[in-house]
Design an enzyme around this catalytic site. Structure first.
Site, PDB file in Angstrom:
ATOM      1  N   GLU A 298     -15.363 -80.016   3.024  1.00 50.92           N
ATOM      2  CA  GLU A 298     -16.020 -79.023   3.887  1.00 50.92           C
ATOM      3  C   GLU A 298     -16.826 -79.686   4.993  1.00 50.92           C
ATOM      4  OE1 GLU A 298     -18.235 -76.225   1.475  1.00 50.92           O
ATOM      5  OE2 GLU A 298     -16.432 -75.049   1.145  1.00 50.92           O
TER       6      GLU A 298
ATOM      7  N   GLU B   3      -9.896 -74.523  -2.738  1.00 50.02           N
ATOM      8  CA  GLU B   3     -11.002 -73.813  -3.387  1.00 50.02           C
ATOM      9  C   GLU B   3     -10.885 -72.337  -3.067  1.00 50.02           C
ATOM     10  OE1 GLU B   3     -15.067 -75.125  -2.744  1.00 50.02           O
ATOM     11  OE2 GLU B   3     -14.441 -77.219  -2.686  1.00 50.02           O
TER      12      GLU B   3
HETATM   13  P1  P53 Z   1     -21.487 -72.641  -4.777  1.00 46.36           P
HETATM   14  C1  P53 Z   1     -21.358 -72.605   0.895  1.00 46.36           C
HETATM   15  C2  P53 Z   1     -20.411 -71.715   1.377  1.00 46.36           C
HETATM   16  C3  P53 Z   1     -19.079 -71.901   1.047  1.00 46.36           C
HETATM   17  C4  P53 Z   1     -18.700 -72.970   0.237  1.00 46.36           C
HETATM   18  O1  P53 Z   1     -20.261 -72.841  -3.788  1.00 46.36           O
HETATM   19  C5  P53 Z   1     -19.636 -73.852  -0.216  1.00 46.36           C
HETATM   20  C6  P53 Z   1     -20.960 -73.688   0.105  1.00 46.36           C
HETATM   21  C7  P53 Z   1     -21.979 -74.603  -0.394  1.00 46.36           C
HETATM   22  O2  P53 Z   1     -22.719 -73.977  -1.360  1.00 46.36           O
HETATM   23  O3  P53 Z   1     -19.325 -74.950  -0.947  1.00 46.36           O
HETATM   24  C8  P53 Z   1     -18.086 -75.101  -1.585  1.00 46.36           C
HETATM   25  O4  P53 Z   1     -21.389 -73.707  -5.795  1.00 46.36           O
HETATM   26  C9  P53 Z   1     -18.076 -76.521  -2.109  1.00 46.36           C
HETATM   27  C10 P53 Z   1     -18.239 -76.613  -3.591  1.00 46.36           C
HETATM   28  C11 P53 Z   1     -19.063 -75.448  -4.082  1.00 46.36           C
HETATM   29  C12 P53 Z   1     -18.274 -74.183  -3.828  1.00 46.36           C
HETATM   30  O5  P53 Z   1     -17.956 -74.045  -2.460  1.00 46.36           O
HETATM   31  O6  P53 Z   1     -22.688 -72.735  -3.929  1.00 46.36           O
HETATM   32  O7  P53 Z   1     -16.978 -77.276  -1.684  1.00 46.36           O
HETATM   33  O8  P53 Z   1     -18.789 -77.868  -3.883  1.00 46.36           O
HETATM   34  O9  P53 Z   1     -19.448 -75.532  -5.412  1.00 46.36           O
HETATM   35  C13 P53 Z   1     -18.958 -72.913  -4.285  1.00 46.36           C
HETATM   36  O10 P53 Z   1     -21.274 -71.283  -5.397  1.00 46.36           O
END
Ligand code: P53
Length: 477
Positions: A177, A375
């Protein structure tokens, strides 16, 4: 004409080292940026402490102890039928401080064993090199990626990994990201991405663009080296994708949405095309931002373009132009509005499956490269029943709706898609909030936000659901 996904479609799951491994000091591992972050809440991000402080709780230190339990966990992934498993290599296991001359053998060995365990089940490892886990010493000693020196250090790390795992790993991504930090108003994202701690009064935007530039160059150099080590490598970028919609057909809003997309996704332009788009150059000029950007950087960017685009998709966002914003400069803190057509999760994240189809089409139209959804998922509170079961129908619904749209993008729109790895296939520590109870997994892990629990694993209802999805290559949802 085909109505189904390709037979070799890579179904799997995704995690990141710091969010599940724990064992933060095992086998000479160094302190990473994730090791100095505390717990937040659904409405507040985590705080960053000045080193590891006595008496603070750091959820990543133990996480779910995957470091010691990965065999048990991989057996469960194999039972679901995973074809691939996306994880990252914790930089601090390989170079504990980030700037040693020699890598740490014990750290390298861990990933040898982990990848061997994957391959034993026919699970292809998909590996991110830098996923929010820079060595903390690179922050204190060099200022993180604000320093050009970090390019050399990252490339050294990448080269060691490419060489060591060249016969075990084919799919790589450089920076997770990379565009997440463009939300430069939040200290949290620039810190996790690039190890940036802003100084009072600093022009944050200028710092962010500089750090991002060094990362883009580091990525391009790594791609060049990787391809030399093994020409069969597929090396991708990794972009946080949240399409930005106009609130309505008001022309100003449509233009605003386009401008927001440009600002968020210029990173992909550089990774894929090897040069910066005109709008960024003009933007910096207008803002008086002057980057350290050499001729050599320009040729590196051209020579190190990526093979595919890996991206995360959680949500879409919606925008309206503010009358005072007459030049349409996008500011994420001010321009986003809520979308009356979609619902949101308990963490306020809009739920929009069609947005995934939109994202797949948008990337394809822009770049004409294979894509990889690395993801996607639904962070939610789960209730574990007395018999150990978790009835997570809301998660199944979220994933089913997204997989349907993903299939349409492939079968109706002609998108070339390598695979799909839902985020947090086993419950892990949230990156944004540090919570354990923001759960994404098919596998429940007994641990709460304060660190209590047995760490026992158990299957949720979504486990059986996903297993059947994979077994039927997405036919039975
Ligand atoms: P969490 C923000 C917005 C979209 C994706 O996020 C993001 C984030 C950062 O918080 O991160 C990605 O755990 C990232 C992962 C993360 C996952 O999305 O905040 O690549 O490391 O865990 C989900 O719910």
């Amino acid at each position: 004409m085909t109505n189904s996904l390709p037979a070799n479609f890579l179904w799997g799951g995704a995690v990141a080292a710091h969010q599940l491994e724990g064992a933060w000091q095992a086998d000479k591992k160094g302190v990473s940026v994730a090791d100095v972050m505390t717990v937040g809440s659904p409405t507040s991000y985590r705080s960053i402490t000045d080193g590891v402080l006595e008496g603070e709780y750091y959820p990543n230190h133990e996480a779910i102890d995957f470091y010691h339990r990965y065999k048990e966990d991989l057996a469960l992934f194999a039972e679901m039928g995973f074809k691939c498993f996306r994880t990252s290599i914790a930089w601090t296991r390989i170079f504990p401080k980030g700037d040693e001359e020699e890598p740490n053998e014990a750290g390298l060995k861990f990933y040898d064993d982990l990848f061997d365990e994957c391959l034993k089940y026919g699970i292809e490892p998909v590996v991110t090199l830098s996923h929010f886990e820079l060595p903390y010493q690179l922050v204190t000693k060099y200022g993180g990626f604000r320093n050009r020196k970090l390019i050399v250090l990252f490339v050294q790390f990448a080269e060691v990994c490419f060489k060591r795992y060249q016969n075990k790993v084919k799919y790589w991504m450089t920076f997770n990201e990379i565009n997440n930090q463009a939300n430069f108003y939040e200290d949290f994202a620039p810190f996790t991405n690039s190890g940036i701690v802003y100084q009072p009064g600093e022009n944050r935007e200028a710092t962010m663009y500089q750090a991002a530039h060094y990362e883009l160059v580091a990525s391009a150099k790594a791609v060049q080296i990787g391809k030399k080590i093994n020409p069969a490598f597929e090396i991708g970028c990794m972009i946080a994708m949240g399409p930005v919609y106009a609130l309505n057909s008001k022309p100003e809003n449509a233009l605003m949405a386009l401008k927001a997309m440009e600002k968020r996704y210029y990173f992909a332009d550089v990774h894929v095309r090897g040069f910066y788009p005109e709008h960024m150059l003009r933007y910096w000029e207008r803002k008086g931002i002057k980057l350290d950007f050499t001729q050599e950087d320009a040729s590196d960017l051209k020579a190190g373009t990526v093979d595919y685009i890996g991206f995360s998709y959680y949500m879409s966002q919606t925008i309206a132009q503010r009358p005072e914003n007459s030049i349409f400069d996008y500011d994420e803190t001010k321009d986003l509005v809520s979308n009356p057509f979609v619902e949101t999760s308990d963490w306020g994240w809009p739920i929009d499956p069609i947005g995934l189809r939109y994202a797949l089409n948008w990337f394809t139209d822009m770049y004409h490269l294979p894509l990889f959804i690395v993801e996607n998922g639904f962070g939610a509170y789960d209730q574990r029943e007395a018999d150990g079961s978790v009835h997570d129908s809301y998660r199944i619904e979220y994933l089913r709706d997204h997989v349907k749209q993903m299939k349409l993008a492939v079968t109706e729109d002609g998108v070339r898609l390598l695979g799909y790895t839902p985020w947090g296939c086993i419950d892990l520590v949230s990156a944004g909030t540090g919570e354990m109870e923001k759960r994404y997994g098919f596998i429940y892990v007994d641990k709460d936000n304060h660190g209590n629990g047995t760490l026992d694993r158990s299957k949720k209802d979504s486990f059986e659901w996903y297993k059947q999805v994979i077994a039927t290559n997405g036919e039975q949802l």
